[in-house]
Scaffold this motif. Structure first.
Motif, PDB file in Angstrom:
ATOM      1  N   CYS A  30       0.825  -1.207   0.000  1.00  0.00           N
ATOM      2  CA  CYS A  30       0.000   0.000   0.000  1.00  0.00           C
ATOM      3  C   CYS A  30       0.861   1.260   0.000  1.00  0.00           C
ATOM      4  N   VAL A  35      -3.769   2.268  -0.236  1.00  0.00           N
ATOM      5  CA  VAL A  35      -4.272   1.542  -1.406  1.00  0.00           C
ATOM      6  C   VAL A  35      -3.100   1.087  -2.269  1.00  0.00           C
ATOM      7  N   ALA A  50      -8.102  -0.783  -1.798  1.00  0.00           N
ATOM      8  CA  ALA A  50      -7.613  -1.172  -0.477  1.00  0.00           C
ATOM      9  C   ALA A  50      -7.476  -2.694  -0.431  1.00  0.00           C
TER      10      ALA A  50
END
Length: 263
Positions: A30, A35, A50
């Motif tokens: 991420c 994300v 996500a």
């Protein structure tokens, strides 16, 4: 195999959305917004998701035993190992670590196979099965017990058998294989929905475990080659922290040419 919805409210807390590649592993890719960047072949574009997004999941493809039993145990062992490698407390993949790595890689690849090919229901001749209410069925599954209905066993109950069998065969086929911890000197790794015959497990955007490689730092050309080979194995999607940092090249440096599952 058609997705079987649980009862309203899912009272026995059966896992419906099942990750093929674990959420905890996706999380390590991420960006600061929480994300990853993902390219979807179906959509034909890049989207940001996500790790908990349903896009990474199949719906109740395998039973609760395969999800919360054999699958979770393999995931948990691998997550602990990954943390050790990332923190630097684990310096190399030895005999003990090799077993953990191969169990996880086999789990990932087998789950992907389930996603692509499904698990058909099993008709058992001469057996009538059980007379069970929907609630009784879900109670049994939540306790990791299989059952039949009118002589048919839902295909998802065969998952644990397949997971165990594929892992055992994988371990036999690759008993002499060694794994190395490789780090990107420049650039970042792309993660396909499955590496399939290419034995690589990315841990972070710049750290991966790779078969038949020494513990080493990869050049930008070698990172680009890994990424190119990853893209050729994509079924539905691939993701990364930031695609602009992920080089891709078709040239194959010599020491990466054996990173595949032997026949």
């Amino acid at each position: 195999m058609k997705f079987e919805k649980p009862q309203t409210g899912n009272p026995h807390r059966l896992t419906v959305n099942q990750h093929v590649f674990p959420k905890s592993c996706i999380s390590r890719f991420c960006n600061s917004d929480g994300v990853v960047q993902l390219f979807s072949r179906k959509l034909g574009r890049v989207i940001e998701l996500a790790p908990g997004n349903d896009f990474f999941c199949v719906k109740r493809m395998w039973d609760q035993s395969a999800e919360a039993g054999i699958g979770k145990r393999a995931e948990d062992r691998f997550v602990r190992l990954a943390r050790g490698i990332i923190s630097g407390s684990v310096k190399t993949v030895g005999v003990f670590e090799k077993a953990i790595v191969e169990e996880f890689f086999s789990l990932w690849r087998t789950r992907h196979k389930f996603k692509v090919e499904g698990l058909p229901d099993i008709k058992l001749e001469g057996l009538s099965g059980d007379q069970l209410t929907k609630d009784e069925q879900e109670i049994l599954e939540s306790k990791h017990v299989s059952f039949m209905l009118e002589g048919v066993m839902p295909g998802r109950f065969a998952a644990s058998i397949h997971l165990f069998g594929f892992h055992q065969q994988f371990a036999i086929n690759n008993h002499q294989m060694q794994w190395g911890i490789v780090r990107a000197g420049q650039g970042e790794f792309i993660v396909p929905d499955c590496f399939q015959d290419m034995m690589v497990i990315p841990l972070t955007p710049t750290i991966a475990i790779a078969a038949d490689q020494s513990d080493s730092v990869l050049t930008i050309d070698e990172v680009a080659t890994v990424n190119q080979l990853a893209l050729t194995r994509v079924t539905d999607y691939f993701f990364a922290r930031n695609f602009s940092r992920c080089p891709v090249i078709k040239r194959s440096p010599p020491r990466l040419q054996r990173m595949f599952v032997p026949d």
